[in-house]
Design a protein around this motif. Structure first.
Motif, mmCIF file in Angstrom:
data_model
loop_
_atom_site.group_PDB
_atom_site.id
_atom_site.type_symbol
_atom_site.label_atom_id
_atom_site.label_comp_id
_atom_site.label_asym_id
_atom_site.label_seq_id
_atom_site.Cartn_x
_atom_site.Cartn_y
_atom_site.Cartn_z
ATOM 1 N N ASP A 88 0.805 -1.223 0.000
ATOM 2 C CA ASP A 88 0.000 0.000 0.000
ATOM 3 C C ASP A 88 0.838 1.273 0.000
ATOM 4 N N HIS A 89 2.152 1.152 0.252
ATOM 5 C CA HIS A 89 2.982 2.353 0.398
ATOM 6 C C HIS A 89 4.099 2.461 -0.634
ATOM 7 N N ASN A 143 5.141 6.225 -1.037
ATOM 8 C CA ASN A 143 4.201 7.201 -0.508
ATOM 9 C C ASN A 143 4.753 7.730 0.815
ATOM 10 N N TYR A 160 -5.405 5.931 -4.928
ATOM 11 C CA TYR A 160 -4.084 5.402 -5.213
ATOM 12 C C TYR A 160 -4.195 3.911 -5.512
ATOM 13 N N PHE A 214 -2.550 11.510 -0.392
ATOM 14 C CA PHE A 214 -1.234 10.874 -0.364
ATOM 15 C C PHE A 214 -0.224 11.769 -1.076
ATOM 16 N N GLN A 254 0.578 9.332 3.610
ATOM 17 C CA GLN A 254 -0.663 8.705 3.161
ATOM 18 C C GLN A 254 -1.648 8.731 4.316
ATOM 19 N N HIS A 310 3.167 10.884 -3.244
ATOM 20 C CA HIS A 310 3.958 9.812 -3.856
ATOM 21 C C HIS A 310 5.163 10.415 -4.562
ATOM 22 N N TYR A 330 -2.460 6.189 -9.956
ATOM 23 C CA TYR A 330 -3.768 6.526 -9.412
ATOM 24 C C TYR A 330 -4.851 6.218 -10.452
#
Length: 576
Positions: free
Chosen positions: A308-309, A340, A454, A348, A343, A350, A461
């Protein structure tokens, strides 16, 4: 025979067993037994009628479930609200955007199997909610599923195998409102308006044995209508033919492997699906930089890791599909890493870096060379003005080309701003390095309040999903609206002096400079359809040179051969 009927028949049989004894008893006892028999028979008839009625209701309910399986499947398999489908990314064959609120990443590539209703003939299970009172579904059979929005397919009963349809249509209508050539010597005195199926793709995505994903997509459209040797026509329609191994990812190790023809995810803009771009085309610097060794239709082998990051990937790349094998097989490498740094539910931030190289250049005609070029950021006319000419000759063949850049994206609620900068170094044997560069900055604002989520699988995105779809006769209105704008620039000049004749050892390149201002309005009636209207104002500053051309016969060196333009384009998009 059901339980009630069997019980009644048993009672009748028991009554028959006592008949001989009843005859030996008194007449009153015999009458009571006869009356009991009649009552039992009447009860059996009434119960059989009720059973027939219930069976008829069950059949009607099953037919109604089959008729309305789309709505039931969506209610069972998807979260509340519409969901947008994104471009199939390597290794994630089912890519669906989350609901607009709260923002979240995309669901896993292999979605959880929804509840299912009773099977048809024991071989097919229709997706939907289990009606109360019906028996449990059979353990064998296939499930008809809807993943994302209007992407349908079938899945095995254990969820380990699946196949889904996917497709998109980007139909463009463009008009060069005004084109002003730099001089009467310019080879291009006008740019044509027209229509074009920019992308018309159809294919399948699926899964084998839980760990293997595959993608096969054919593109019937392209940058221009027609077939080779028409300028701008695709040499092959094979856009995606990809196999992905997710075995480690499915067991907690964040590593995925890809091989085949694919859209190599080099640069932030290229990692955002063409279905989700806020403007009709990507910036020119992205097209030029990625086309050297990445971009669509590219053969590649590589691995990537994400959560997720963060997103990180490294690919060994080859020629595009349809490339002639008599021109020498090119070899390149492309790497991308992003994180990221911030977030939250509000948005977020990025940031990323990209680097790649053309290690072994192609050799058309036996000479190692490449040409850097791009059309104005519109694809209804295949004419290229921004053009370096062939970089590589028999005397000074191309050795390699290196590309590196940085970029990022920032989202705050329903506003997103992103940008990238890239530098290209071209090395020819016996000559000094040539350097070209460019960048862009673009932003979008969803004025109806929806958000661009995201996407962990792509590191980019997604397009917004309307909270109120366009159903003016049945419910709320009127979809989502978005404003977008971009400034982009690219410089393909290096060591170039207009009007000066190049010496045999000169590495001067006069490909031209291009600047484009774009503004757009997008309407999303629902998760699968989008209408885009873009206005572009551009300036191509190019001077005539022997190597890069651009002028008619007899054009003096250094004469302006570029031009200025204003253009309007509308895209009709359908994607699933």
């Amino acid at each position: 025979m059901n339980r009630a009927a069997c019980l009644l028949a048993g009672l009748i049989a028991i009554g028959s067993m006592f008949a001989p004894t009843a005859r030996a008893e008194t007449d009153s006892t015999a009458s009571e037994i006869a009356a009991l028999r009649r009552e039992l028979k009447d009860l059996a008839v009434r119960n059989q009628h009720q059973i027939d009625t219930l069976q008829h209701q069950v059949r009607e309910l099953s037919a109604e479930l089959a008729k309305n399986r789309r709505g039931r499947a969506t209610a069972a398999a998807a979260p509340a609200g519409p969901v947008a489908t994104a471009e199939p990314q390597p290794g994630g064959f089912i890519q669906a955007a989350p609901p607009p609120v709260p923002p979240a990443g995309q669901p896993p590539a292999a979605p959880a199997k929804p509840p299912v209703a009773a099977g048809v003939g024991g071989s097919e299970v229709i997706a939907g909610r289990q009606p109360p009172g019906l028996p449990a579904p059979p353990s064998a059979g296939v499930h008809v599923l809807e993943t994302g929005s209007a992407r349908f397919g079938i899945e095995s009963a254990d969820g380990r195998n699946a196949i889904f349809l996917t497709g998109r249509l980007h139909f463009d209508v463009g008009d060069y409102l005004d084109y002003r050539p730099g001089s009467k010597f310019a080879a291009v005195q006008d740019l044509n308006s027209g229509v074009n199926a920019r992308r018309a793709r159809l294919g399948v995505v699926g899964r084998f044995m839980h760990d293997w994903d595959y993608t096969f997509i054919f593109d019937f459209g392209g940058s221009t209508d027609g077939y080779p040797p028409t300028t701008g026509a695709l040499p092959s329609g094979l856009e995606n033919a990809l196999l992905t191994y997710n075995g480690l990812k499915n067991r907690g190790v964040p590593l995925v492997f890809d091989i085949g023809y694919m859209d190599v995810p080099f640069s932030l803009a290229e990692s955002v699906s063409s279905n989700d771009l806020p403007l009709v085309e990507r910036a020119a610097i992205i097209n030029v930089a990625t086309n050297i060794f990445a971009n669509d239709f590219r053969s590649a082998l590589g691995a990537r890791s994400y959560d997720d990051h963060y997103w990180a990937g490294l690919y060994l790349t080859g020629p595009t599909s349809g490339t002639s094998h008599t021109t020498g097989e090119q070899v390149g490498i492309a790497g991308r890493a992003g994180y990221n740094v911030w977030q939250s539910p509000d948005g977020f931030l990025h940031l990323e870096g990209d680097a790649g190289a053309l290690l072994k250049p192609p050799a058309p005609g036996g000479i190692r060379s490449i040409t850097l070029s791009d059309r104005p950021e519109l694809r209804v006319d295949p004419t290229t003005i921004l053009n370096t000419g062939a970089l590589g000759t028999a005397t000074n063949p191309l050795k390699n080309a290196v590309v590196y850049g940085v970029g990022g994206a920032f989202e705050w609620h329903n506003f997103v701003i992103s940008g990238e900068y890239y530098r290209i170094d071209v090395n020819r044997q016996g000559l000094a390095t040539n350097t070209f560069d460019g960048g862009y900055i673009e932003g979008s604002w969803v004025i109806t309040g929806e958000r661009r989520a995201y996407s962990p699988q792509s590191g980019g995105y997604l397009r917004p999903v309307p909270e109120h779809v366009f159903t003016p006769w049945d419910g709320p209105c009127c979809g989502a609206f978005e404003l977008a704008a971009r400034y982009s620039t690219i410089d393909l000049n290096d060591r170039f002096t207009p009007g000066a004749a190049a010496s045999p050892k000169s590495n001067a390149v006069g490909g031209g400079q291009q600047t484009v201002y774009a503004a757009g309005l997008n309407w999303y009636p629902n998760a699968n359809i989008r209408f885009m209207l873009d206005f572009l104002h551009g300036n191509i500053n190019k001077r005539f040179s022997t190597a890069a051309g651009g002028g008619i016969a007899g054009t003096p060196l250094g004469t302006p051969v570029g031009g200025r333009f204003d253009a309007l384009v509308m895209r009709t998009q359908v994607a699933f």
